[in-house]
Design a protein around this motif. Structure first.
Motif, PDB file in Angstrom:
ATOM      1  N   PRO A  38       7.976  -9.983 -13.142  1.00 11.16           N
ATOM      2  CA  PRO A  38       7.159  -9.633 -11.977  1.00 11.16           C
ATOM      3  C   PRO A  38       7.951  -9.824 -10.686  1.00 11.16           C
ATOM      4  N   LYS A  39       7.562  -9.117  -9.652  1.00  8.15           N
ATOM      5  CA  LYS A  39       8.260  -9.199  -8.369  1.00  8.15           C
ATOM      6  C   LYS A  39       7.354  -9.824  -7.312  1.00  8.15           C
ATOM      7  N   ALA A  40       7.999 -10.364  -6.275  1.00  6.71           N
ATOM      8  CA  ALA A  40       7.279 -11.132  -5.263  1.00  6.71           C
ATOM      9  C   ALA A  40       7.140 -10.339  -3.968  1.00  6.71           C
ATOM     10  N   TYR A  41       5.960 -10.459  -3.346  1.00  4.55           N
ATOM     11  CA  TYR A  41       5.663  -9.731  -2.113  1.00  4.55           C
ATOM     12  C   TYR A  41       4.850 -10.615  -1.169  1.00  4.55           C
ATOM     13  N   THR A  42       4.959 -10.312   0.118  1.00  3.22           N
ATOM     14  CA  THR A  42       4.124 -10.946   1.132  1.00  3.22           C
ATOM     15  C   THR A  42       3.182  -9.896   1.709  1.00  3.22           C
ATOM     16  N   ILE A  43       1.886 -10.210   1.718  1.00  4.35           N
ATOM     17  CA  ILE A  43       0.857  -9.283   2.185  1.00  4.35           C
ATOM     18  C   ILE A  43       0.259  -9.817   3.478  1.00  4.35           C
ATOM     19  N   THR A  44       0.146  -8.942   4.477  1.00  7.88           N
ATOM     20  CA  THR A  44      -0.466  -9.316   5.750  1.00  7.88           C
ATOM     21  C   THR A  44      -1.554  -8.310   6.090  1.00  7.88           C
ATOM     22  N   SER A  45      -2.784  -8.812   6.290  1.00  7.53           N
ATOM     23  CA  SER A  45      -3.903  -7.949   6.681  1.00  7.53           C
ATOM     24  C   SER A  45      -5.005  -8.821   7.254  1.00  7.53           C
ATOM     25  N   LYS A  46      -6.051  -8.183   7.787  1.00  7.44           N
ATOM     26  CA  LYS A  46      -7.193  -8.945   8.303  1.00  7.44           C
ATOM     27  C   LYS A  46      -8.028  -9.531   7.170  1.00  7.44           C
ATOM     28  N   SER A  47      -7.883  -8.972   5.964  1.00  2.47           N
ATOM     29  CA  SER A  47      -8.695  -9.419   4.832  1.00  2.47           C
ATOM     30  C   SER A  47      -7.994 -10.433   3.951  1.00  2.47           C
ATOM     31  N   PHE A  48      -6.651 -10.405   3.934  1.00  2.64           N
ATOM     32  CA  PHE A  48      -5.889 -11.285   3.047  1.00  2.64           C
ATOM     33  C   PHE A  48      -4.493 -11.482   3.621  1.00  2.64           C
ATOM     34  N   ASN A  49      -4.047 -12.726   3.620  1.00  3.20           N
ATOM     35  CA  ASN A  49      -2.674 -13.047   4.008  1.00  3.20           C
ATOM     36  C   ASN A  49      -2.108 -14.004   2.973  1.00  3.20           C
ATOM     37  N   GLY A  50      -0.958 -13.639   2.391  1.00  2.00           N
ATOM     38  CA  GLY A  50      -0.376 -14.529   1.409  1.00  2.00           C
ATOM     39  C   GLY A  50       0.686 -13.853   0.577  1.00  2.00           C
ATOM     40  N   ASN A  51       1.182 -14.586  -0.413  1.00  3.99           N
ATOM     41  CA  ASN A  51       2.221 -14.098  -1.304  1.00  3.99           C
ATOM     42  C   ASN A  51       1.628 -13.779  -2.673  1.00  3.99           C
ATOM     43  N   VAL A  52       2.155 -12.736  -3.304  1.00  2.00           N
ATOM     44  CA  VAL A  52       1.736 -12.398  -4.665  1.00  2.00           C
ATOM     45  C   VAL A  52       2.977 -12.083  -5.491  1.00  2.00           C
ATOM     46  N   ARG A  53       2.905 -12.419  -6.781  1.00  2.00           N
ATOM     47  CA  ARG A  53       3.917 -12.025  -7.753  1.00  2.00           C
ATOM     48  C   ARG A  53       3.219 -11.144  -8.779  1.00  2.00           C
ATOM     49  N   THR A  54       3.768  -9.972  -9.036  1.00  2.00           N
ATOM     50  CA  THR A  54       3.034  -9.022  -9.867  1.00  2.00           C
ATOM     51  C   THR A  54       3.955  -7.989 -10.501  1.00  2.00           C
ATOM     52  N   HIS A  55       3.520  -7.450 -11.632  1.00  2.00           N
ATOM     53  CA  HIS A  55       4.159  -6.284 -12.233  1.00  2.00           C
ATOM     54  C   HIS A  55       3.645  -5.000 -11.585  1.00  2.00           C
ATOM     55  N   LEU A  56       2.422  -5.060 -11.053  1.00  2.00           N
ATOM     56  CA  LEU A  56       1.808  -3.853 -10.503  1.00  2.00           C
ATOM     57  C   LEU A  56       0.887  -4.186  -9.352  1.00  2.00           C
ATOM     58  N   MET A  57       1.131  -3.523  -8.230  1.00  2.00           N
ATOM     59  CA  MET A  57       0.292  -3.619  -7.055  1.00  2.00           C
ATOM     60  C   MET A  57      -0.085  -2.201  -6.637  1.00  2.00           C
ATOM     61  N   MET A  58      -1.351  -2.000  -6.272  1.00  2.00           N
ATOM     62  CA  MET A  58      -1.815  -0.677  -5.851  1.00  2.00           C
ATOM     63  C   MET A  58      -2.659  -0.782  -4.596  1.00  2.00           C
ATOM     64  N   VAL A  59      -2.504   0.206  -3.727  1.00  2.00           N
ATOM     65  CA  VAL A  59      -3.389   0.388  -2.583  1.00  2.00           C
ATOM     66  C   VAL A  59      -3.969   1.781  -2.734  1.00  2.00           C
ATOM     67  N   THR A  60      -5.275   1.859  -2.894  1.00  2.00           N
ATOM     68  CA  THR A  60      -5.912   3.116  -3.262  1.00  2.00           C
ATOM     69  C   THR A  60      -6.886   3.606  -2.209  1.00  2.00           C
ATOM     70  N   ILE A  61      -7.163   4.922  -2.296  1.00  2.00           N
ATOM     71  CA  ILE A  61      -8.263   5.541  -1.561  1.00  2.00           C
ATOM     72  C   ILE A  61      -9.215   6.091  -2.621  1.00  2.00           C
ATOM     73  N   GLY A  62     -10.467   5.741  -2.548  1.00  2.00           N
ATOM     74  CA  GLY A  62     -11.403   6.218  -3.558  1.00  2.00           C
ATOM     75  C   GLY A  62     -11.394   5.331  -4.788  1.00  2.00           C
ATOM     76  N   ASN A  63     -12.099   5.785  -5.826  1.00  2.00           N
ATOM     77  CA  ASN A  63     -12.330   4.911  -6.971  1.00  2.00           C
ATOM     78  C   ASN A  63     -11.636   5.339  -8.256  1.00  2.00           C
ATOM     79  N   THR A  64     -10.808   6.391  -8.209  1.00  2.00           N
ATOM     80  CA  THR A  64     -10.128   6.864  -9.409  1.00  2.00           C
ATOM     81  C   THR A  64      -8.616   6.775  -9.218  1.00  2.00           C
ATOM     82  N   VAL A  65      -7.959   6.104 -10.143  1.00  2.00           N
ATOM     83  CA  VAL A  65      -6.504   5.979 -10.103  1.00  2.00           C
ATOM     84  C   VAL A  65      -5.975   6.146 -11.526  1.00  2.00           C
TER      85      VAL A  65
END
Length: 304
Positions: free
Chosen positions: A175-202
């Motif tokens: 997994p890879k490490a990332y830093t996320i900054t937003s009004k809803s969440f701030n922090g670090n994540v380690r993951t194989h898969l991260m997605m930012v979507t529009i709508g409900n189907t991916v």
């Protein structure tokens, strides 16, 4: 409306898109007075055709092509000085935008439904580092593997080619490490898969983000946590089937209107998967343009 530009990816659907051009043009003549038909090429891309047609005053940009062609056309429209309406028939592997807004993923059935009656729906468009998207931005080792899936495998296996390559990445890569900054969440994540979507189907999975809509003005963030081990995937897959991914403890989720993603360690300059194709590199700033695109849909889906 006076004029439509019909853009065709001649290889989409193993040539079916090109074979349907006359039927589609006849339908478009019920909406406009003039139809210009243009075949895309590697040198004359869907994006460039859509931008020029938009700037030249086309009232409707209509595309026959896969997920990549649809995304390209939206980029062409969003980069133009005009605001034409948009329509398409889906010839892709996932056809997520079609599923999100109620267009049949079978292009022949989609055309039949449009002939019965049509409506217009304004949908959101996402932006990442100056590139527009209408489905999802993904990153991580699984997303990188999917981007590398070759055309021959996709032709032979279809959607399962992505599953095969993604599963292999989960088993063999870290997994890879990332830093996320937003009004809803701030922090670090380690993951194989991260997605930012529009709508409900991916990735052809409908209702992945329960309650999300293509016109609600939000981006939806999902990231599998690094402690998600193979034995737990049975539990996760059941959640996918039950449309309950948003409530999983093994997945970090939130919604926001904009966010920034920075890579850490080996992910510092990681590439993004944007609507299924290779996109810009990190760091990335993502935002949403609410209801920025007016899209042709079947009349019986206009209330969904």
């Amino acid at each position: 409306m006076n004029e439509a530009c019909l853009i065709i990816n001649p290889v989409a659907g193993s040539g079916d898109a090109k074979r349907m051009q006359h039927d589609v043009a006849n339908f478009l003549y019920t909406l406009v007075d003039r139809v210009e038909v243009i075949m895309s090429t590697p040198e004359r891309t869907v994006a460039s055709i859509a931008k020029v047609a938009s700037d030249d005053g086309a009232d409707l940009i209509f595309v026959l092509g896969g997920d990549g062609s649809v995304s390209e056309a939206v980029n062409g429209i969003m980069n133009s000085h005009a605001s034409p309406r948009f329509g398409f028939l889906p010839f892709g592997t996932a056809n997520d935008l079609a599923r999100n807004i109620g267009i049949n993923p079978n292009p022949k059935l989609a055309l039949r439904e449009l002939r019965k009656g049509h409506a217009w729906r304004s949908i959101d468009v996402g932006e990442v580092n100056g590139q527009y998207f209408i489905d999802a931005v993904a990153l991580g080792s699984l997303a990188e593997a999917v981007m590398a899936t070759d055309d021959q495998s996709k032709k032979l296996l279809g959607y399962f080619a992505y599953i095969k390559d993604g599963a292999k990445a989960m088993l063999t890569r870290q997994p890879k490490a990332y830093t996320i900054t937003s009004k809803s969440f701030n922090g670090n994540v380690r993951t194989h898969l991260m997605m930012v979507t529009i709508g409900n189907t991916v990735g052809r999975i409908e209702q992945l983000v329960n309650g999300a809509s293509s016109d609600d003005g939000y981006l939806y963030f999902l990231a599998a946590k690094d402690n998600l081990k193979l034995p737990n995937w049975n539990h996760v897959l059941k959640a996918f089937v039950n449309r309950d991914v948003w409530s999983l403890d093994e997945v970090t989720t939130f919604r926001t209107r904009e966010l920034t993603i920075e890579g850490r360690d080996t992910a510092q300059h990681g590439k993004l998967n944007v609507d299924g194709d290779e996109g810009p590199v990190l760091p990335a700033h993502l935002s949403v343009h609410p209801q920025a695109l007016n899209v042709l849909i079947p009349a019986d889906r206009s209330s969904k």
